[in-house]
Motif scaffolding. Structure first.
Motif, PDB file in Angstrom:
ATOM      1  N   PHE A   4      38.116 -12.641  -1.186  1.00  0.00           N
ATOM      2  CA  PHE A   4      38.886 -12.726  -2.422  1.00  0.00           C
ATOM      3  C   PHE A   4      38.767 -14.150  -2.937  1.00  0.00           C
ATOM      4  N   PRO A   5      38.195 -14.348  -4.125  1.00  0.00           N
ATOM      5  CA  PRO A   5      38.010 -15.716  -4.635  1.00  0.00           C
ATOM      6  C   PRO A   5      39.341 -16.320  -5.061  1.00  0.00           C
ATOM      7  N   ILE A   6      39.625 -17.514  -4.560  1.00  0.00           N
ATOM      8  CA  ILE A   6      40.855 -18.217  -4.899  1.00  0.00           C
ATOM      9  C   ILE A   6      40.596 -19.708  -4.813  1.00  0.00           C
ATOM     10  N   MET A   7      41.190 -20.474  -5.718  1.00  0.00           N
ATOM     11  CA  MET A   7      41.046 -21.923  -5.688  1.00  0.00           C
ATOM     12  C   MET A   7      42.252 -22.530  -4.968  1.00  0.00           C
ATOM     13  N   VAL A   8      42.005 -23.429  -4.050  1.00  0.00           N
ATOM     14  CA  VAL A   8      43.074 -24.039  -3.258  1.00  0.00           C
ATOM     15  C   VAL A   8      43.072 -25.545  -3.475  1.00  0.00           C
ATOM     16  N   ASP A   9      44.250 -26.108  -3.706  1.00  0.00           N
ATOM     17  CA  ASP A   9      44.380 -27.556  -3.832  1.00  0.00           C
ATOM     18  C   ASP A   9      44.327 -28.164  -2.438  1.00  0.00           C
ATOM     19  N   MET A  10      43.219 -28.835  -2.114  1.00  0.00           N
ATOM     20  CA  MET A  10      43.025 -29.384  -0.774  1.00  0.00           C
ATOM     21  C   MET A  10      43.404 -30.866  -0.677  1.00  0.00           C
ATOM     22  N   ALA A  11      43.879 -31.448  -1.751  1.00  0.00           N
ATOM     23  CA  ALA A  11      44.217 -32.869  -1.733  1.00  0.00           C
ATOM     24  C   ALA A  11      45.273 -33.150  -0.661  1.00  0.00           C
ATOM     25  N   GLY A  12      44.921 -34.018   0.277  1.00  0.00           N
ATOM     26  CA  GLY A  12      45.853 -34.412   1.322  1.00  0.00           C
ATOM     27  C   GLY A  12      45.989 -33.435   2.466  1.00  0.00           C
ATOM     28  N   LYS A  13      45.315 -32.286   2.400  1.00  0.00           N
ATOM     29  CA  LYS A  13      45.410 -31.295   3.472  1.00  0.00           C
ATOM     30  C   LYS A  13      44.552 -31.725   4.664  1.00  0.00           C
ATOM     31  N   SER A  14      45.041 -31.446   5.864  1.00  0.00           N
ATOM     32  CA  SER A  14      44.332 -31.826   7.085  1.00  0.00           C
ATOM     33  C   SER A  14      43.296 -30.774   7.459  1.00  0.00           C
ATOM     34  N   CYS A  15      42.080 -31.233   7.732  1.00  0.00           N
ATOM     35  CA  CYS A  15      40.980 -30.323   8.061  1.00  0.00           C
ATOM     36  C   CYS A  15      40.241 -30.836   9.292  1.00  0.00           C
ATOM     37  N   LEU A  16      39.795 -29.909  10.112  1.00  0.00           N
ATOM     38  CA  LEU A  16      39.017 -30.247  11.303  1.00  0.00           C
ATOM     39  C   LEU A  16      37.595 -29.740  11.139  1.00  0.00           C
ATOM     40  N   ARG A  37      41.993 -34.520   3.962  1.00  0.00           N
ATOM     41  CA  ARG A  37      42.027 -35.478   5.074  1.00  0.00           C
ATOM     42  C   ARG A  37      41.276 -34.832   6.234  1.00  0.00           C
ATOM     43  N   ILE A  38      40.187 -35.453   6.656  1.00  0.00           N
ATOM     44  CA  ILE A  38      39.262 -34.781   7.567  1.00  0.00           C
ATOM     45  C   ILE A  38      39.126 -35.520   8.896  1.00  0.00           C
ATOM     46  N   GLY A  48      25.123 -40.101   8.702  1.00  0.00           N
ATOM     47  CA  GLY A  48      25.709 -39.951   7.378  1.00  0.00           C
ATOM     48  C   GLY A  48      27.225 -39.976   7.379  1.00  0.00           C
ATOM     49  N   PHE A  49      27.852 -39.661   8.501  1.00  0.00           N
ATOM     50  CA  PHE A  49      29.316 -39.676   8.581  1.00  0.00           C
ATOM     51  C   PHE A  49      29.882 -41.082   8.422  1.00  0.00           C
ATOM     52  N   ALA A  50      29.092 -42.077   8.754  1.00  0.00           N
ATOM     53  CA  ALA A  50      29.577 -43.459   8.707  1.00  0.00           C
ATOM     54  C   ALA A  50      29.996 -43.885   7.306  1.00  0.00           C
ATOM     55  N   SER A  51      29.415 -43.277   6.285  1.00  0.00           N
ATOM     56  CA  SER A  51      29.712 -43.668   4.910  1.00  0.00           C
ATOM     57  C   SER A  51      30.826 -42.828   4.285  1.00  0.00           C
ATOM     58  N   LEU A  52      31.385 -41.899   5.038  1.00  0.00           N
ATOM     59  CA  LEU A  52      32.417 -41.014   4.502  1.00  0.00           C
ATOM     60  C   LEU A  52      33.810 -41.459   4.942  1.00  0.00           C
ATOM     61  N   PRO A  53      34.829 -41.239   4.089  1.00  0.00           N
ATOM     62  CA  PRO A  53      36.201 -41.617   4.436  1.00  0.00           C
ATOM     63  C   PRO A  53      36.852 -40.565   5.332  1.00  0.00           C
ATOM     64  N   VAL A  54      36.332 -40.423   6.544  1.00  0.00           N
ATOM     65  CA  VAL A  54      36.835 -39.419   7.482  1.00  0.00           C
ATOM     66  C   VAL A  54      37.098 -40.074   8.842  1.00  0.00           C
ATOM     67  N   ARG A  55      37.924 -39.426   9.625  1.00  0.00           N
ATOM     68  CA  ARG A  55      38.197 -39.881  10.990  1.00  0.00           C
ATOM     69  C   ARG A  55      37.227 -39.191  11.929  1.00  0.00           C
ATOM     70  N   CYS A  56      36.490 -39.956  12.709  1.00  0.00           N
ATOM     71  CA  CYS A  56      35.505 -39.391  13.630  1.00  0.00           C
ATOM     72  C   CYS A  56      35.896 -39.675  15.071  1.00  0.00           C
ATOM     73  N   GLU A  57      35.815 -38.653  15.907  1.00  0.00           N
ATOM     74  CA  GLU A  57      36.081 -38.792  17.333  1.00  0.00           C
ATOM     75  C   GLU A  57      34.875 -38.260  18.099  1.00  0.00           C
ATOM     76  N   VAL A  58      34.248 -39.149  18.854  1.00  0.00           N
ATOM     77  CA  VAL A  58      33.034 -38.783  19.588  1.00  0.00           C
ATOM     78  C   VAL A  58      33.433 -38.218  20.952  1.00  0.00           C
ATOM     79  N   ARG A  59      33.575 -36.908  20.993  1.00  0.00           N
ATOM     80  CA  ARG A  59      33.953 -36.183  22.211  1.00  0.00           C
ATOM     81  C   ARG A  59      33.802 -34.692  21.934  1.00  0.00           C
ATOM     82  N   ALA A  60      34.032 -33.885  22.938  1.00  0.00           N
ATOM     83  CA  ALA A  60      33.991 -32.435  22.759  1.00  0.00           C
ATOM     84  C   ALA A  60      35.281 -31.959  22.091  1.00  0.00           C
TER      85      ALA A  60
END
Length: 203
Positions: A4-16, A37-38, A48-60
């Motif tokens: 079902f197509p729907i637009m969601v406001d993702m501003a500030g939402k936490s994503c993994l 917020r990723i 390429g992740f180094a240039s993005l405003p995201v939090r990176c954790e190097v682990r499983a």
């Protein structure tokens, strides 16, 4: 998959995002554009992740990482990880997207076209991402270069239409006439063209 197509406001939402390869990077960039917020979790990360405003954790990645997330993307390519994250999302009430097995997820990433305030998402329900991208590109080619400026004018014309016409049917007719003329001309309307559209609508 029945979408079902729907637009969601993702501003500030936490994503993994689980995974650090090219697919994970592409999906992360889409979420960045939406203002999310990723957190990216992977034992290896594309540079390429180094240039993005995201939090990176190097682990499983683990099931605990799902807590508090709005959307979880599995781009690891691991069947075991997909099953683990799918179960965790169901428990936490998070949406799940699986790059390698779309049928496991309850949401998908469409091919997105952004042009000013226009946001169009094209999906083939996982059948062919390449086809979705092809349709998006053809749609983009059909729009005039000044389409974002036309949209800005249409927004202001909505308010003017309320003062011009008391009936919704007339307002809709006026706005439709303005949009068709602007798209045909490839640029926002002049005041003379707006007045012409008003006159024709009032007849």
């Amino acid at each position: 998959m029945s979408l079902f197509p729907i637009m969601v406001d993702m501003a500030g939402k936490s994503c993994l995002v689980a995974g650090g390869g090219a697919t994970a990077l592409r999906k992360t960039r889409s979420l960045v554009e939406a203002g999310a917020r990723i957190t990216v979790v992977s034992s290896e990360l594309d540079e390429g992740f180094a240039s993005l405003p995201v939090r990176c954790e190097v682990r499983a990645v683990s099931a605990k990482d799902v807590a508090g997330m709005t959307i979880v993307i599995d781009a690891t390519g691991s069947e075991e990880t997909a099953q683990m994250l799918q179960a965790a999302c169901r428990k936490e009430g998070a949406l799940f997207n699986c790059a390698s097995s779309p049928q496991k997820g309850d949401t998908s990433f469409p091919a997105v076209l952004r042009r000013g305030s226009l946001v169009a998402g094209i999906s083939t329900s996982g059948a062919s991402p390449a086809a979705a991208a092809w349709v998006r590109d053809r749609l983009a080619e059909s729009l005039p270069d000044a389409f974002d400026q036309i949209l800005e004018q249409m927004q202001s014309l909505r308010e003017r239409a309320k003062a011009m016409f008391p009936q919704q049917k007339q307002r809709a007719e006026f706005l439709h006439r303005c949009l068709e003329t602007a798209v045909t001309n490839g640029q926002p309307l002049s005041e003379a063209e707006i007045e012409e559209a008003r006159r024709k609508t009032a007849q």
